[in-house]
Design a protein around this motif. Structure first.
Motif, PDB file in Angstrom:
ATOM      1  N   ASP A 151       0.824  -1.208   0.000  1.00 14.67           N
ATOM      2  CA  ASP A 151       0.000   0.000   0.000  1.00 14.67           C
ATOM      3  C   ASP A 151       0.862   1.264   0.000  1.00 14.67           C
ATOM      4  OD1 ASP A 151      -2.351  -1.514   0.027  1.00 14.67           O
ATOM      5  OD2 ASP A 151      -2.315  -1.667   2.202  1.00 14.67           O
ATOM      6  N   THR A 152       1.551   1.471  -1.110  1.00 13.19           N
ATOM      7  CA  THR A 152       2.427   2.629  -1.289  1.00 13.19           C
ATOM      8  C   THR A 152       1.841   3.544  -2.354  1.00 13.19           C
ATOM      9  OG1 THR A 152       4.385   1.322  -0.719  1.00 13.19           O
ATOM     10  CG2 THR A 152       4.757   3.341  -1.958  1.00 13.19           C
ATOM     11  N   GLY A 153       1.739   4.860  -2.051  1.00 13.70           N
ATOM     12  CA  GLY A 153       1.196   5.790  -3.036  1.00 13.70           C
ATOM     13  C   GLY A 153       1.813   7.167  -2.933  1.00 13.70           C
ATOM     14  N   GLY A 154       1.766   7.914  -4.009  1.00 14.90           N
ATOM     15  CA  GLY A 154       2.326   9.255  -4.031  1.00 14.90           C
ATOM     16  C   GLY A 154       1.549  10.232  -3.168  1.00 14.90           C
ATOM     17  N   ILE A 155       0.236  10.088  -3.105  1.00 16.75           N
ATOM     18  CA  ILE A 155      -0.600  10.954  -2.267  1.00 16.75           C
ATOM     19  C   ILE A 155      -0.974  10.219  -0.984  1.00 16.75           C
ATOM     20  CG2 ILE A 155      -2.782  12.235  -2.126  1.00 16.75           C
ATOM     21  CD1 ILE A 155      -0.697  13.452  -4.054  1.00 16.75           C
ATOM     22  N   ALA A 156      -1.588   9.046  -1.097  1.00 16.98           N
ATOM     23  CA  ALA A 156      -1.950   8.236   0.072  1.00 16.98           C
ATOM     24  C   ALA A 156      -1.610   6.778  -0.222  1.00 16.98           C
ATOM     25  CB  ALA A 156      -3.438   8.375   0.381  1.00 16.98           C
ATOM     26  N   GLY A 157      -1.140   6.080   0.785  1.00 16.32           N
ATOM     27  CA  GLY A 157      -0.870   4.657   0.606  1.00 16.32           C
ATOM     28  C   GLY A 157      -2.157   3.863   0.533  1.00 16.32           C
ATOM     29  N   TYR A 158      -3.148   4.269   1.310  1.00 13.60           N
ATOM     30  CA  TYR A 158      -4.454   3.615   1.344  1.00 13.60           C
ATOM     31  C   TYR A 158      -5.502   4.709   1.515  1.00 13.60           C
ATOM     32  CZ  TYR A 158      -8.388   0.848   2.978  1.00 13.60           C
ATOM     33  OH  TYR A 158      -9.624   0.282   3.115  1.00 13.60           O
ATOM     34  N   SER A 159      -6.622   4.604   0.797  1.00 11.93           N
ATOM     35  CA  SER A 159      -7.662   5.622   0.935  1.00 11.93           C
ATOM     36  C   SER A 159      -9.055   5.033   0.816  1.00 11.93           C
ATOM     37  CB  SER A 159      -7.503   6.716  -0.129  1.00 11.93           C
ATOM     38  OG  SER A 159      -8.488   7.713   0.057  1.00 11.93           O
ATOM     39  N   GLU A 160      -9.890   5.349   1.796  1.00 12.60           N
ATOM     40  CA  GLU A 160     -11.328   5.123   1.731  1.00 12.60           C
ATOM     41  C   GLU A 160     -12.038   6.467   1.685  1.00 12.60           C
ATOM     42  OE1 GLU A 160     -12.934   2.618   4.801  1.00 12.60           O
ATOM     43  OE2 GLU A 160     -11.467   1.045   4.434  1.00 12.60           O
ATOM     44  N   GLY A 161     -11.258   7.544   1.698  1.00 12.14           N
ATOM     45  CA  GLY A 161     -11.799   8.895   1.722  1.00 12.14           C
ATOM     46  C   GLY A 161     -11.832   9.512   0.342  1.00 12.14           C
ATOM     47  N   LYS A 162     -11.830  10.835   0.312  1.00 13.05           N
ATOM     48  CA  LYS A 162     -11.925  11.590  -0.937  1.00 13.05           C
ATOM     49  C   LYS A 162     -10.598  12.272  -1.219  1.00 13.05           C
ATOM     50  CE  LYS A 162     -16.735  12.365   0.047  1.00 13.05           C
ATOM     51  NZ  LYS A 162     -17.741  13.291   0.560  1.00 13.05           N
ATOM     52  N   ILE A 163     -10.184  12.209  -2.485  1.00 10.70           N
ATOM     53  CA  ILE A 163      -8.965  12.883  -2.927  1.00 10.70           C
ATOM     54  C   ILE A 163      -9.335  13.729  -4.139  1.00 10.70           C
ATOM     55  CG2 ILE A 163      -6.626  12.591  -3.808  1.00 10.70           C
ATOM     56  CD1 ILE A 163      -6.504   9.900  -2.358  1.00 10.70           C
ATOM     57  N   TYR A 164      -9.188  15.059  -4.006  1.00  9.66           N
ATOM     58  CA  TYR A 164      -9.533  15.999  -5.067  1.00  9.66           C
ATOM     59  C   TYR A 164      -8.313  16.800  -5.490  1.00  9.66           C
ATOM     60  CZ  TYR A 164     -14.332  15.466  -3.247  1.00  9.66           C
ATOM     61  OH  TYR A 164     -15.532  14.981  -2.826  1.00  9.66           O
ATOM     62  N   TYR A 165      -8.104  16.973  -6.790  1.00  5.86           N
ATOM     63  CA  TYR A 165      -7.124  17.904  -7.352  1.00  5.86           C
ATOM     64  C   TYR A 165      -5.738  17.788  -6.729  1.00  5.86           C
ATOM     65  CZ  TYR A 165     -11.603  19.855  -8.738  1.00  5.86           C
ATOM     66  OH  TYR A 165     -12.873  20.004  -9.215  1.00  5.86           O
ATOM     67  N   CYS A 166      -5.295  16.587  -6.482  1.00 10.28           N
ATOM     68  CA  CYS A 166      -3.963  16.366  -5.918  1.00 10.28           C
ATOM     69  C   CYS A 166      -3.016  15.897  -7.021  1.00 10.28           C
ATOM     70  CB  CYS A 166      -4.020  15.317  -4.805  1.00 10.28           C
ATOM     71  SG  CYS A 166      -4.933  15.864  -3.350  1.00 10.28           S
ATOM     72  N   ALA A 167      -1.708  16.128  -6.818  1.00 14.55           N
ATOM     73  CA  ALA A 167      -0.726  15.731  -7.816  1.00 14.55           C
ATOM     74  C   ALA A 167       0.515  15.174  -7.142  1.00 14.55           C
ATOM     75  CB  ALA A 167      -0.338  16.930  -8.684  1.00 14.55           C
ATOM     76  N   ASN A 168       1.088  14.151  -7.767  1.00 16.05           N
ATOM     77  CA  ASN A 168       2.334  13.558  -7.294  1.00 16.05           C
ATOM     78  C   ASN A 168       3.373  13.651  -8.394  1.00 16.05           C
ATOM     79  OD1 ASN A 168       4.086  11.816  -5.599  1.00 16.05           O
ATOM     80  ND2 ASN A 168       3.879  10.481  -7.365  1.00 16.05           N
ATOM     81  N   SER A 169       4.564  14.164  -8.063  1.00 13.49           N
ATOM     82  CA  SER A 169       5.679  14.156  -9.003  1.00 13.49           C
ATOM     83  C   SER A 169       6.870  13.398  -8.418  1.00 13.49           C
ATOM     84  CB  SER A 169       6.095  15.591  -9.365  1.00 13.49           C
ATOM     85  OG  SER A 169       6.506  16.295  -8.206  1.00 13.49           O
ATOM     86  N   GLY A 170       6.703  12.846  -7.219  1.00 16.39           N
ATOM     87  CA  GLY A 170       7.770  12.084  -6.575  1.00 16.39           C
ATOM     88  C   GLY A 170       7.822  10.651  -7.076  1.00 16.39           C
ATOM     89  N   THR A 171       8.963  10.013  -6.885  1.00 19.09           N
ATOM     90  CA  THR A 171       9.131   8.613  -7.266  1.00 19.09           C
ATOM     91  C   THR A 171       8.406   7.728  -6.270  1.00 19.09           C
ATOM     92  OG1 THR A 171      11.278   9.111  -8.218  1.00 19.09           O
ATOM     93  CG2 THR A 171      10.833   6.803  -7.715  1.00 19.09           C
ATOM     94  N   VAL A 172       7.631   6.770  -6.783  1.00 19.89           N
ATOM     95  CA  VAL A 172       6.880   5.856  -5.933  1.00 19.89           C
ATOM     96  C   VAL A 172       7.325   4.439  -6.211  1.00 19.89           C
ATOM     97  CG1 VAL A 172       4.583   4.993  -5.322  1.00 19.89           C
ATOM     98  CG2 VAL A 172       4.881   7.402  -5.928  1.00 19.89           C
ATOM     99  N   GLY A 173       7.762   3.737  -5.192  1.00 18.94           N
ATOM    100  CA  GLY A 173       8.184   2.347  -5.339  1.00 18.94           C
ATOM    101  C   GLY A 173       9.573   2.221  -5.904  1.00 18.94           C
ATOM    102  N   TYR A 174       9.929   0.988  -6.215  1.00 22.54           N
ATOM    103  CA  TYR A 174      11.254   0.696  -6.736  1.00 22.54           C
ATOM    104  C   TYR A 174      11.107  -0.309  -7.872  1.00 22.54           C
ATOM    105  CZ  TYR A 174      10.369  -2.879  -3.193  1.00 22.54           C
ATOM    106  OH  TYR A 174       9.793  -3.851  -2.437  1.00 22.54           O
ATOM    107  N   GLN A 175      12.180  -0.594  -8.547  1.00 22.07           N
ATOM    108  CA  GLN A 175      12.140  -1.446  -9.730  1.00 22.07           C
ATOM    109  C   GLN A 175      11.377  -2.734  -9.459  1.00 22.07           C
ATOM    110  OE1 GLN A 175      15.982  -2.464 -11.225  1.00 22.07           O
ATOM    111  NE2 GLN A 175      15.202  -3.068 -13.206  1.00 22.07           N
ATOM    112  N   HIS A 176      10.495  -3.085 -10.346  1.00 19.63           N
ATOM    113  CA  HIS A 176       9.663  -4.295 -10.320  1.00 19.63           C
ATOM    114  C   HIS A 176       8.528  -4.222  -9.307  1.00 19.63           C
ATOM    115  CE1 HIS A 176      12.562  -6.051 -12.946  1.00 19.63           C
ATOM    116  NE2 HIS A 176      13.508  -5.954 -12.047  1.00 19.63           N
ATOM    117  N   VAL A 177       8.391  -3.126  -8.579  1.00 13.42           N
ATOM    118  CA  VAL A 177       7.322  -3.028  -7.598  1.00 13.42           C
ATOM    119  C   VAL A 177       6.494  -1.774  -7.774  1.00 13.42           C
ATOM    120  CG1 VAL A 177       6.788  -2.827  -5.138  1.00 13.42           C
ATOM    121  CG2 VAL A 177       8.431  -4.520  -5.919  1.00 13.42           C
ATOM    122  N   GLY A 178       7.097  -0.660  -8.165  1.00 15.10           N
ATOM    123  CA  GLY A 178       6.383   0.623  -8.233  1.00 15.10           C
ATOM    124  C   GLY A 178       5.134   0.540  -9.026  1.00 15.10           C
TER     125      GLY A 178
END
Length: 178
Positions: A151-178
């Motif tokens: 459960d890895t994510g740029g904004i949230a790892g896990y979400s049951e809520g609301k996500i509006y107008y968000c952006a991720n530019s960071g690296t998420v995960g690693y080779q073979h998993v991201g």
């Protein structure tokens, strides 16, 4: 602005604020530091361990390391929680539910941006045949017993809520998993 925050003691629900309660507001704060507690080390964020209130116009940088519910801004954003117009440039490492803004989201994330890296290194998983018994064979693939990132994510790892107008530019995960 607050800089040089260091959270290293043992425990959970850690951040500059352990809890932002329902009705509480944290606004216009720039925070830099490192959170790497020992012990149970879940619900870890630079700004808040657990958010029930409102966090808005805040930014964080540095690093956050924990076991579960690990985020740049907050470890957990609860159902009454709102994180709005916030930015994270924090390097986040967590075994389960790790995200740039929050580890787990049950509330609202609105207009947030993450540029920090999330779980960018692999964890070596190995078992010795002597460590495996017939009683444990069913649990061998359970994420509770294996040191891997889930459960890895740029904004949230896990979400049951609301996500509006968000952006991720960071690296998420690693080779073979991201």
């Amino acid at each position: 602005a607050i800089s040089g925050l260091e959270l290293e003691e043992e425990g959970s629900a850690m951040g500059l604020f352990r809890y932002v309660q329902d009705g509480g507001v944290v606004r216009n704060l720039s925070l830099s530091g490192n959170a790497a507690p020992g012990g149970s080390k879940s619900q870890i964020g630079l700004l808040a361990g657990v958010n029930y209130g409102r966090i808005e116009n805040c930014s964080v940088s540095g690093s956050v390391t924990g076991a579960g519910d690990v985020g740049g801004i907050a470890g957990i954003n609860e159902a009454t929680g709102e994180i709005r117009r916030c930015q994270s440039a924090a390097f986040v490492t967590g075994d389960h539910q790790a995200g740039g803004i929050c580890g787990s989201n049950y509330g609202t994330l609105n207009n947030c941006q993450n540029s920090g890296s999330i779980n960018t290194h692999s964890t070596e998983v190995s078992f010795s045949i002597e460590d495996i018994t017939m009683d444990e064979i069913e649990d061998i693939n359970s994420t509770e017993h294996v040191a891997v990132h889930t459960d890895t994510g740029g904004i949230a790892g896990y979400s049951e809520g609301k996500i509006y107008y968000c952006a991720n530019s960071g690296t998420v995960g690693y080779q073979h998993v991201g």
